[in-house]
Design a protein around this motif. Structure first.
Motif, PDB file in Angstrom:
ATOM      1  N   VAL A  37       0.853  -1.203   0.000  1.00 53.45           N
ATOM      2  CA  VAL A  37       0.000   0.000   0.000  1.00 53.45           C
ATOM      3  C   VAL A  37       0.877   1.236   0.000  1.00 53.45           C
ATOM      4  O   VAL A  37       0.660   2.185  -0.774  1.00 53.45           O
ATOM      5  CB  VAL A  37      -0.950  -0.006   1.221  1.00 53.45           C
ATOM      6  N   GLU A  38       1.869   1.227   0.869  1.00 55.25           N
ATOM      7  CA  GLU A  38       2.727   2.408   0.972  1.00 55.25           C
ATOM      8  C   GLU A  38       3.466   2.660  -0.336  1.00 55.25           C
ATOM      9  O   GLU A  38       3.571   3.793  -0.815  1.00 55.25           O
ATOM     10  CB  GLU A  38       3.723   2.198   2.102  1.00 55.25           C
ATOM     11  N   ARG A  39       3.915   1.534  -0.935  1.00 53.96           N
ATOM     12  CA  ARG A  39       4.652   1.691  -2.182  1.00 53.96           C
ATOM     13  C   ARG A  39       3.738   2.282  -3.282  1.00 53.96           C
ATOM     14  O   ARG A  39       4.109   3.214  -3.986  1.00 53.96           O
ATOM     15  CB  ARG A  39       5.192   0.330  -2.628  1.00 53.96           C
ATOM     16  N   ALA A  40       2.501   1.725  -3.333  1.00 52.67           N
ATOM     17  CA  ALA A  40       1.569   2.223  -4.357  1.00 52.67           C
ATOM     18  C   ALA A  40       1.214   3.690  -4.096  1.00 52.67           C
ATOM     19  O   ALA A  40       1.198   4.523  -5.013  1.00 52.67           O
ATOM     20  CB  ALA A  40       0.302   1.376  -4.357  1.00 52.67           C
ATOM     21  N   SER A  41       0.946   3.988  -2.815  1.00 55.66           N
ATOM     22  CA  SER A  41       0.580   5.359  -2.465  1.00 55.66           C
ATOM     23  C   SER A  41       1.715   6.314  -2.794  1.00 55.66           C
ATOM     24  O   SER A  41       1.492   7.395  -3.351  1.00 55.66           O
ATOM     25  CB  SER A  41       0.205   5.423  -0.982  1.00 55.66           C
ATOM     26  N   HIS A  42       2.942   5.898  -2.485  1.00 52.00           N
ATOM     27  CA  HIS A  42       4.097   6.743  -2.807  1.00 52.00           C
ATOM     28  C   HIS A  42       4.222   6.942  -4.301  1.00 52.00           C
ATOM     29  O   HIS A  42       4.507   8.032  -4.774  1.00 52.00           O
ATOM     30  CB  HIS A  42       5.374   6.110  -2.229  1.00 52.00           C
ATOM     31  N   PHE A  43       3.954   5.822  -5.000  1.00 46.09           N
ATOM     32  CA  PHE A  43       4.046   5.935  -6.459  1.00 46.09           C
ATOM     33  C   PHE A  43       3.014   6.941  -6.988  1.00 46.09           C
ATOM     34  O   PHE A  43       3.326   7.844  -7.761  1.00 46.09           O
ATOM     35  CB  PHE A  43       3.808   4.566  -7.117  1.00 46.09           C
TER      36      PHE A  43
ATOM     37  N   SER B 283      -5.616  11.815   7.551  1.00 41.49           N
ATOM     38  CA  SER B 283      -6.027  11.336   8.881  1.00 41.49           C
ATOM     39  C   SER B 283      -5.443   9.970   9.191  1.00 41.49           C
ATOM     40  O   SER B 283      -5.264   9.623  10.354  1.00 41.49           O
ATOM     41  CB  SER B 283      -7.561  11.294   8.950  1.00 41.49           C
ATOM     42  N   ASP B 284      -5.090   9.174   8.143  1.00 39.04           N
ATOM     43  CA  ASP B 284      -4.493   7.866   8.406  1.00 39.04           C
ATOM     44  C   ASP B 284      -2.988   7.950   8.452  1.00 39.04           C
ATOM     45  O   ASP B 284      -2.292   6.946   8.431  1.00 39.04           O
ATOM     46  CB  ASP B 284      -4.954   6.867   7.336  1.00 39.04           C
ATOM     47  N   GLY B 285      -2.464   9.174   8.462  1.00 34.99           N
ATOM     48  CA  GLY B 285      -1.024   9.357   8.550  1.00 34.99           C
ATOM     49  C   GLY B 285      -0.347   9.338   7.201  1.00 34.99           C
ATOM     50  O   GLY B 285       0.849   9.648   7.095  1.00 34.99           O
TER      51      GLY B 285
END
Lengths: 540, 276
Positions: A421-427, A449-451
């Motif tokens: 998730v983090e990788r996709a979000s960063h992308f 809100s979810d950081g």
């Protein structure tokens, strides 16, 4: 020389006849009312010098003098020779000729006929002259007409409802035609002007122009809305009315003065909520203020250079109307919506092991949650397929619900999902070259809100020039770029980023609109063409 | 005598000049003032012009009083009449200016319509006074009206005497010719050019139709001469009556219409201030 004998015959008292003989001599014998006449006749109808006897051809003749009539034997004559037994009539006098005796040329009786008193009285009885009788006197006719008018037009309108309209000073405006015969719906009190109360009893929500308690306000509804003017309508306002207050000398301190759009009018300014140079406020259009709307957009790329459809790879050039759609009614332009105007070309897709996925638009937290669900499913699938591919005993391969993943396995999978998730979000949100979110939006790192990362709010004003009204529909015959040229300008002046404000300035409007009394080729434009008097929501 | 020729040019048409100046000043004021909502009777200029027009109407009405005052030394009746005519005419301009040229079917416009009728009849009056007195004098040709009456009466007496010796139809015609001849009568009879029921005319027709039955040519000639004279006299008297009736009828129209105008103006003013 004429010799004559006159016998004047008169009827005395008791009917006795009195005869008086007179001898007359002369070249002529004049007859008339004057005492200078030889034969004097009384009566107003007799001429002063009426006629005369004269000798001619050895006989006696008579002729009228000064145009007077004489009658011989009942026949009007001017001059005639006389004979025995002729009767000459002059008014009420008769001269009866007898045969002249010795030495006489003329012998006559002069008889004054009885004044035809009876005949005159009767004639007068049958005479009616003059118009003053019955109603035909000035006084009676005047009173009659005055009374008729007072009854029909004073008493009637006051006490008989239907006659009231005869007092209407002119046709009502079309909007009030429905109450045109109900005078009392506006004229609440006799001898008092129609007040705002009467108007407000129907027009409750009309906004005030300024605070009605303001000491300088001496105007009421009827100052502008003049009724009984028929076709003139209720709001055909001259700008002189506005200029009374908004002129250079008296203009309210917080406003700039204006007297005529073509001559004296402030430069245009816009209300900016998030200008590059804070704080928020009003900025002159001519000064090219820049805005920080939280979004990136290059008009020129879309309208001139061409953009690539991320789905098909085709190059496209867009028309203004493909994104800027008119609102229902056409007056304003609808907000830009990602789903309607962007998504067709701007795919939010990203690659995963399971193929291409589309991210949710509009809420980064929800987007990450959906990614999380997707990746969790993906990881679980992996576990499942790993088991089926091993040669484990069938009992193991067909796991029991709830017990086929160990807590350890669960932790592993969860950690792996979060990483994905983090990788996709960063992308999506941080990759400057390929990330679809950051391609258009400002990203606020770690502020959701979810950081996770958040998208900066988009602050494109709903309306720019809030103190005027503008109708796009009535300008639909112009090209968009006539007023918004920057949107398709490839030069340095073009709208290459969203901070650019592509609004027309005063000079642009003045190309067509001149002052209130402009003439061809300009459009006469008074204050109320662009400014509303009643400020919405400003109700008492 | 005050003739239109004399009062229209009174003091080198001073009142005409005053009237023109008044109209010009009112027009300039009207054009110069353009209030919000348009020019109409409810603006300040509208009120001003309306007030002036009302005052003028009352002053024009005062002429009815002034013309009966014969002792004034300050002004002449000729001057008053001159002003009455010229200033009265100005109202045809002043009132449309007052209303901002708004016309409609209402009591306000009725006042103007009546006023226009009064002014128009005033023009007719000026024409009557220019023409009729002259015609009247010419018609009487120096004789007094009662002298004409006396002559007619004399002719009647003579006719009666003459008819005594004549055939029955003449005697009957004579009775009609004398007793059924009347002068004047109702309003329209006085104003009409001809009296078709006139006894003398009927007698004349009968006698003309049957004149061959009168054998005595002298008698016949006297009789026809007599009736012809009477007809001529009657025509003159009736023309006199008609002229007099025309002048009187004019006053009977002009004056009551003027009062009706004042009444309507009063209603107009009341109405506009009652329903402000």
């Amino acid at each position: 020389m004429m010799h004559a004998r006159q016998i004047a015959v008169k009827t005395g008292r008791g009917g006795t006849e009195i005869r008086r003989e007179t001898r007359l001599e002369g070249a002529t014998l004049t007859i008339g009312r004057s005492t200078t006449n030889r034969i004097q006749l009384s009566g107003l109808g007799v001429g002063l010098h009426h006629a005369e006897f004269f000798m001619a051809d050895g006989g006696v003749s008579i002729r009228g003098l000064e145009g007077h009539e004489i009658f011989v034997n009942g026949i009007a004559v001017i001059e005639t020779r006389l004979a025995t037994d002729d009767v000459i009539r002059i008014q009420q006098h008769e001269i009866r000729l007898n045969a002249p005796g010795d030495g006489l040329d003329l012998d006559f009786e002069l008889v004054e006929l009885e004044r035809s008193g009876d005949a005159l009285q009767e004639l007068e009885k049958r005479t009616r002259v003059g118009l003053d009788r019955g109603l035909f006197t000035q006084r009676k006719l005047s009173w009659l007409l005055v009374a008729a008018i007072l009854v029909a037009f004073a008493w009637g309108p006051l006490f008989v409802g239907t006659l009231e309209t005869s007092w209407s000073s002119g046709p009502m405006a079309r909007a009030h035609a429905g109450i045109a015969t109900q005078c009392e719906s506006c004229h609440l009190q006799g001898f008092e002007p129609v007040g705002d109360d009467a108007c407000r009893s129907c027009h409750e929500s009309v906004g005030e122009h300024i605070d009605p308690e303001h000491p300088h306000v001496g105007i009421d509804c009827a100052s502008c809305h003049v009724e009984h003017n028929g076709s003139l309508g209720l709001t055909d306002l001259e700008q002189s009315f506005c200029v009374e207050c908004h002129n250079a000398d008296l203009s309210p301190p917080d406003l700039q003065s204006a007297e005529d759009f073509g001559v004296h009018h402030p430069l245009f300014s816009v209300e900016l909520e998030s200008p590059e140079s804070r704080p928020a406020g009003r900025f002159r259009v001519e000064a090219n203020p820049r805005e920080a709307p939280g979004i990136r957009f290059n008009h020129v790329h879309h309208t001139v250079t061409g953009v690539v459809d991320s789905r098909t790879g085709d190059e496209r050039i867009l028309a203004c109307g493909e994104c800027h759609e008119p609102e229902p009614g056409g007056k304003g332009i609808s907000d830009i919506s990602f789903e309607r105007h962007c998504q067709d070309c701007h795919s939010l897709g990203f690659d995963t092991e399971a193929g291409k996925r589309e991210a949710i638009h509009g809420d980064p937290v929800a987007m990450r949650q959906s990614l999380r669900e997707f990746f969790a499913w993906q990881e679980l699938e992996k576990v499942q397929s790993a088991r089926q591919s091993t040669n484990a005993a069938p009992s193991l391969r067909r796991g029991r619900p709830g017990a086929n993943i160990t807590p350890e396995q669960r932790r592993e999978i969860a950690a792996s999902v979060e990483t994905l998730v983090e990788r996709a979000s960063h992308f999506l949100m941080r990759d400057e070259t390929r990330g679809v979110c950051i391609g258009c939006h400002d990203v606020l790192r770690g502020e959701a809100s979810d950081g996770g990362d958040d998208v900066a709010p988009v602050t494109i004003p709903r309306r720019w020039m809030t103190r005027s009204i503008f109708d796009h529909r009535s300008h639909r015959f112009s090209e968009c770029t006539d007023c918004h040229p920057d949107a398709a300008d490839e030069s340095d002046l073009g709208s290459t980023d969203a901070g650019h404000i592509g609004l027309p300035d005063r000079a642009n409007c003045r190309e067509c609109h001149a002052g209130g009394h402009a003439s061809e080729p300009f459009i006469p434009s008074n204050c109320v063409m662009c400014h509303e008097f009643h400020i919405l929501g400003n109700t008492p | 005598m005050i003739t239109p020729q004399s009062f229209l040019t009174h003091r080198k048409s001073l009142h005409l000049k005053i009237a023109l100046a008044f109209v010009l000043a009112s027009t300039v004021t009207f054009v110069a003032y353009d209030p919000p909502g348009g020019r109409n009777g409810g603006t300040w200029v509208g009120y001003g012009l309306g007030g002036v027009a009302t005052a003028l109407i009352l002053w024009l009405m005062w002429f009815g009083v002034r013309k009966r005052v014969y002792t004034s030394r300050r002004s002449t009746l000729r001057g008053w009449l001159s002003a009455h005519v010229y200033l009265g005419l100005t109202l045809l301009v002043i009132i449309p200016l007052h209303s901002g040229f708004q016309f409609g079917w209402n009591v306000h416009n009725l006042a103007f319509a009546l006023l226009a009728i009064v002014v128009a009849s005033g023009m007719v009056g000026v024409a009557l006074y220019a023409i009729v007195p002259e015609l009247m004098t010419r018609n009487r040709s120096g004789e007094r009206l009662d002298a004409l009456f006396e002559q007619i009466a004399d002719l009647d007496a003579e006719w009666r005497a003459l008819a005594k010796e004549m055939p029955d139809f003449v005697a009957q015609a004579t009775a009609i010719g004398i007793e059924k001849t009347q002068i004047g009568g109702g309003v329209f009879r006085q104003l009409s050019r001809r009296d078709r029921r006139c006894g003398t005319e009927r007698a004349y027709q009968t006698i003309m139709d049957r004149r061959n039955e009168i054998t005595d040519s002298g008698q016949r000639r006297r009789l026809l001469e007599l009736i012809t004279r009477k007809r001529a006299l009657l025509a003159r008297v009736r023309r006199d009556v008609r002229y007099g009736a025309a002048m009187k009828a004019w006053l009977l129209f002009h004056v009551p219409c003027a009062f009706a105008t004042v009444a309507t103006v009063v209603v107009h003013i009341f109405a506009v201030f009652y329903y402000r």
